[in-house]
Motif scaffolding. Structure first.
Motif, PDB file in Angstrom:
ATOM      1  N   ILE A 142       6.232   2.723   4.979  1.00 50.73           N
ATOM      2  CA  ILE A 142       5.134   3.370   4.263  1.00 50.73           C
ATOM      3  C   ILE A 142       4.350   4.331   5.162  1.00 50.73           C
ATOM      4  CG2 ILE A 142       4.859   1.800   2.333  1.00 50.73           C
ATOM      5  CD1 ILE A 142       2.899   0.170   3.925  1.00 50.73           C
ATOM      6  N   GLU A 143       5.055   4.949   6.092  1.00 48.91           N
ATOM      7  CA  GLU A 143       4.559   6.098   6.844  1.00 48.91           C
ATOM      8  C   GLU A 143       3.145   5.937   7.382  1.00 48.91           C
ATOM      9  OE1 GLU A 143       6.789   8.110   7.658  1.00 48.91           O
ATOM     10  OE2 GLU A 143       8.285   7.412   6.215  1.00 48.91           O
ATOM     11  N   GLY A 144       2.995   4.976   8.286  1.00 46.64           N
ATOM     12  CA  GLY A 144       1.726   4.804   8.978  1.00 46.64           C
ATOM     13  C   GLY A 144       0.889   3.643   8.507  1.00 46.64           C
ATOM     14  N   PHE A 145       1.229   3.094   7.341  1.00 47.48           N
ATOM     15  CA  PHE A 145       0.461   1.978   6.805  1.00 47.48           C
ATOM     16  C   PHE A 145       1.102   0.626   7.106  1.00 47.48           C
ATOM     17  CE2 PHE A 145      -3.171   1.874   3.664  1.00 47.48           C
ATOM     18  CZ  PHE A 145      -3.830   2.934   4.243  1.00 47.48           C
ATOM     19  N   GLU A 146       2.210   0.621   7.835  1.00 52.45           N
ATOM     20  CA  GLU A 146       2.858  -0.652   8.174  1.00 52.45           C
ATOM     21  C   GLU A 146       1.926  -1.598   8.927  1.00 52.45           C
ATOM     22  OE1 GLU A 146       6.035   2.474   7.732  1.00 52.45           O
ATOM     23  OE2 GLU A 146       4.196   2.319   8.936  1.00 52.45           O
ATOM     24  N   PRO A 147       1.191  -1.135   9.967  1.00 47.85           N
ATOM     25  CA  PRO A 147       0.265  -2.056  10.640  1.00 47.85           C
ATOM     26  C   PRO A 147      -0.862  -2.536   9.724  1.00 47.85           C
ATOM     27  CG  PRO A 147       0.748  -0.184  12.058  1.00 47.85           C
ATOM     28  CD  PRO A 147       1.294   0.147  10.696  1.00 47.85           C
ATOM     29  N   VAL A 148      -1.331  -1.665   8.842  1.00 48.38           N
ATOM     30  CA  VAL A 148      -2.403  -2.044   7.912  1.00 48.38           C
ATOM     31  C   VAL A 148      -1.960  -3.234   7.066  1.00 48.38           C
ATOM     32  CG1 VAL A 148      -3.777  -1.276   5.939  1.00 48.38           C
ATOM     33  CG2 VAL A 148      -3.346   0.294   7.828  1.00 48.38           C
ATOM     34  N   VAL A 149      -0.741  -3.166   6.555  1.00 42.07           N
ATOM     35  CA  VAL A 149      -0.224  -4.226   5.685  1.00 42.07           C
ATOM     36  C   VAL A 149       0.174  -5.465   6.490  1.00 42.07           C
ATOM     37  CG1 VAL A 149       1.666  -4.853   4.127  1.00 42.07           C
ATOM     38  CG2 VAL A 149       0.517  -2.649   3.878  1.00 42.07           C
ATOM     39  N   MET A 150       0.943  -5.261   7.550  1.00 44.16           N
ATOM     40  CA  MET A 150       1.502  -6.416   8.266  1.00 44.16           C
ATOM     41  C   MET A 150       0.452  -7.178   9.071  1.00 44.16           C
ATOM     42  SD  MET A 150       4.433  -6.540   7.080  1.00 44.16           S
ATOM     43  CE  MET A 150       4.718  -8.093   7.931  1.00 44.16           C
ATOM     44  N   ASN A 151      -0.618  -6.521   9.496  1.00 45.14           N
ATOM     45  CA  ASN A 151      -1.676  -7.233  10.211  1.00 45.14           C
ATOM     46  C   ASN A 151      -2.505  -8.110   9.282  1.00 45.14           C
ATOM     47  OD1 ASN A 151      -0.927  -6.195  12.683  1.00 45.14           O
ATOM     48  ND2 ASN A 151      -2.414  -4.535  12.646  1.00 45.14           N
ATOM     49  N   GLU A 152      -2.366  -7.884   7.981  1.00 38.11           N
ATOM     50  CA  GLU A 152      -3.086  -8.687   6.994  1.00 38.11           C
ATOM     51  C   GLU A 152      -2.177  -9.744   6.368  1.00 38.11           C
ATOM     52  OE1 GLU A 152      -6.478  -9.850   4.883  1.00 38.11           O
ATOM     53  OE2 GLU A 152      -6.253  -8.458   6.564  1.00 38.11           O
ATOM     54  N   TRP A 153      -0.861  -9.586   6.472  1.00 33.15           N
ATOM     55  CA  TRP A 153       0.103 -10.500   5.857  1.00 33.15           C
ATOM     56  C   TRP A 153      -0.165 -11.931   6.304  1.00 33.15           C
ATOM     57  CZ3 TRP A 153       4.878  -9.008   3.190  1.00 33.15           C
ATOM     58  CH2 TRP A 153       5.696 -10.092   2.850  1.00 33.15           C
ATOM     59  N   ASP A 154      -0.295 -12.829   5.343  1.00 31.66           N
ATOM     60  CA  ASP A 154      -0.539 -14.239   5.632  1.00 31.66           C
ATOM     61  C   ASP A 154       0.795 -14.976   5.621  1.00 31.66           C
ATOM     62  OD1 ASP A 154      -1.263 -16.908   5.736  1.00 31.66           O
ATOM     63  OD2 ASP A 154      -2.942 -16.700   4.343  1.00 31.66           O
ATOM     64  N   PHE A 155       1.320 -15.268   6.801  1.00 31.93           N
ATOM     65  CA  PHE A 155       2.625 -15.907   6.904  1.00 31.93           C
ATOM     66  C   PHE A 155       2.611 -17.362   6.458  1.00 31.93           C
ATOM     67  CE2 PHE A 155       3.167 -12.296   9.794  1.00 31.93           C
ATOM     68  CZ  PHE A 155       4.380 -11.803   9.350  1.00 31.93           C
ATOM     69  N   SER A 156       1.435 -17.935   6.274  1.00 33.43           N
ATOM     70  CA  SER A 156       1.370 -19.289   5.719  1.00 33.43           C
ATOM     71  C   SER A 156       1.658 -19.276   4.214  1.00 33.43           C
ATOM     72  CB  SER A 156      -0.002 -19.909   5.988  1.00 33.43           C
ATOM     73  OG  SER A 156      -1.019 -19.283   5.218  1.00 33.43           O
ATOM     74  N   ILE A 157       1.539 -18.119   3.587  1.00 25.34           N
ATOM     75  CA  ILE A 157       1.855 -17.975   2.167  1.00 25.34           C
ATOM     76  C   ILE A 157       3.340 -17.721   1.971  1.00 25.34           C
ATOM     77  CG2 ILE A 157       1.452 -16.622   0.059  1.00 25.34           C
ATOM     78  CD1 ILE A 157      -1.311 -15.940   1.155  1.00 25.34           C
ATOM     79  N   LEU A 158       3.875 -16.802   2.742  1.00 24.66           N
ATOM     80  CA  LEU A 158       5.263 -16.388   2.578  1.00 24.66           C
ATOM     81  C   LEU A 158       5.799 -15.904   3.923  1.00 24.66           C
ATOM     82  CD1 LEU A 158       7.023 -16.368   0.009  1.00 24.66           C
ATOM     83  CD2 LEU A 158       6.531 -13.929  -0.199  1.00 24.66           C
ATOM     84  N   LYS A 159       6.970 -16.409   4.291  1.00 25.04           N
ATOM     85  CA  LYS A 159       7.557 -16.055   5.585  1.00 25.04           C
ATOM     86  C   LYS A 159       9.017 -15.653   5.389  1.00 25.04           C
ATOM     87  CE  LYS A 159       7.704 -17.604  10.380  1.00 25.04           C
ATOM     88  NZ  LYS A 159       7.373 -18.696  11.318  1.00 25.04           N
ATOM     89  N   PRO A 160       9.284 -14.350   5.257  1.00 20.22           N
ATOM     90  CA  PRO A 160      10.657 -13.890   5.065  1.00 20.22           C
ATOM     91  C   PRO A 160      11.550 -14.267   6.253  1.00 20.22           C
ATOM     92  CG  PRO A 160       9.080 -12.141   4.575  1.00 20.22           C
ATOM     93  CD  PRO A 160       8.316 -13.244   5.230  1.00 20.22           C
ATOM     94  N   LYS A 161      12.827 -14.473   5.972  1.00 15.62           N
ATOM     95  CA  LYS A 161      13.771 -14.774   7.053  1.00 15.62           C
ATOM     96  C   LYS A 161      14.036 -13.541   7.909  1.00 15.62           C
ATOM     97  CE  LYS A 161      16.169 -18.476   4.568  1.00 15.62           C
ATOM     98  NZ  LYS A 161      17.470 -18.934   4.001  1.00 15.62           N
ATOM     99  N   ILE A 162      14.130 -12.394   7.231  1.00 11.85           N
ATOM    100  CA  ILE A 162      14.394 -11.127   7.907  1.00 11.85           C
ATOM    101  C   ILE A 162      13.350 -10.112   7.453  1.00 11.85           C
ATOM    102  CG2 ILE A 162      15.979  -9.147   8.054  1.00 11.85           C
ATOM    103  CD1 ILE A 162      17.033 -11.309   9.722  1.00 11.85           C
TER     104      ILE A 162
END
Length: 211
Positions: A142-162
């Protein structure tokens, strides 16, 4: 099969075997061009494609009309908000500084120098993943918004394998402050229980350490 990453089918086979899983792709574009998930959808995977531009989302939906996917015409951010996008084809971005960089690059200028803005609705990432029962694979470009999204991602909710994530942490075309944003994102992902499986161009492939 056409993918952005070489030998991606072998990586998927190694991790998932013959499993029919679920993927989430954020920044899907038309669901075909340089797609890392279209062949999975063709093979029966359940998928969720987020694409903020309505007309491109329609193209994505038509591409996958016979597949078990849902196309959501919506941007993704760290929270529910209205974003202003600079339209630039596959390089459309909500980051003005990224667009300014693209305009100076030989490979980006012709597409990025359009000067067209559009406001779109964005959903917060945790609002989205709370509604998913599972997610085996995450693809985000998403062209520059990857850190914005991934720094907020709650891995206790969902943790993809890949996870396949576009990153600028080692991209010499981008200034240090942007590289540092991505390095922080990478460190957080590793601290959340992932290892770097592969680096390919501007993409990093992360695999859960318990996968």
């Amino acid at each position: 099969m056409s993918t952005e990453i070489e030998n991606l089918d072998k990586i998927y086979s190694e991790v998932f075997g013959d499993k029919i899983g679920t993927f989430l792709e954020i920044g899907a574009f038309d669901g075909e061009a340089f797609s890392n998930t279209s062949f999975l959808a063709d093979n029966g995977w359940e998928g969720y494609y987020f694409e903020p531009l309505q007309e491109i989302a329609v193209e994505c939906a038509m591409r996958h009309i016979n597949n078990n996917v849902k196309v959501i015409p919506c941007a993704v951010s760290d929270k529910d908000e209205i974003l202003t996008l600079s339209l630039a084809g596959m390089m459309t971005s909500a980051r003005k500084d990224h667009i300014e960089i693209y305009e100076k690059l030989d490979w980006g200028g012709s597409k990025a120098n359009q000067g067209i803005l559009r406001q779109v609705t964005a959903k917060g990432i945790n609002t989205i993943i709370k509604k998913l029962k599972s997610c085996d694979l995450l693809v985000i470009d998403i062209e520059g918004f990857e850190p914005v999204v991934m720094n907020e991602w709650d891995f206790s909710i969902l943790k993809p394998k890949i996870m396949i994530i576009e990153t600028r942490d080692e991209d010499p075309d981008f200034p240090k402050y942007i590289q540092d944003e991505y390095r922080g994102m990478v460190c957080r992902i590793i601290d959340s229980g992932y290892k770097i499986k592969m680096r390919d161009g501007t993409n990093l492939i992360f695999q859960g350490v318990d996968t």
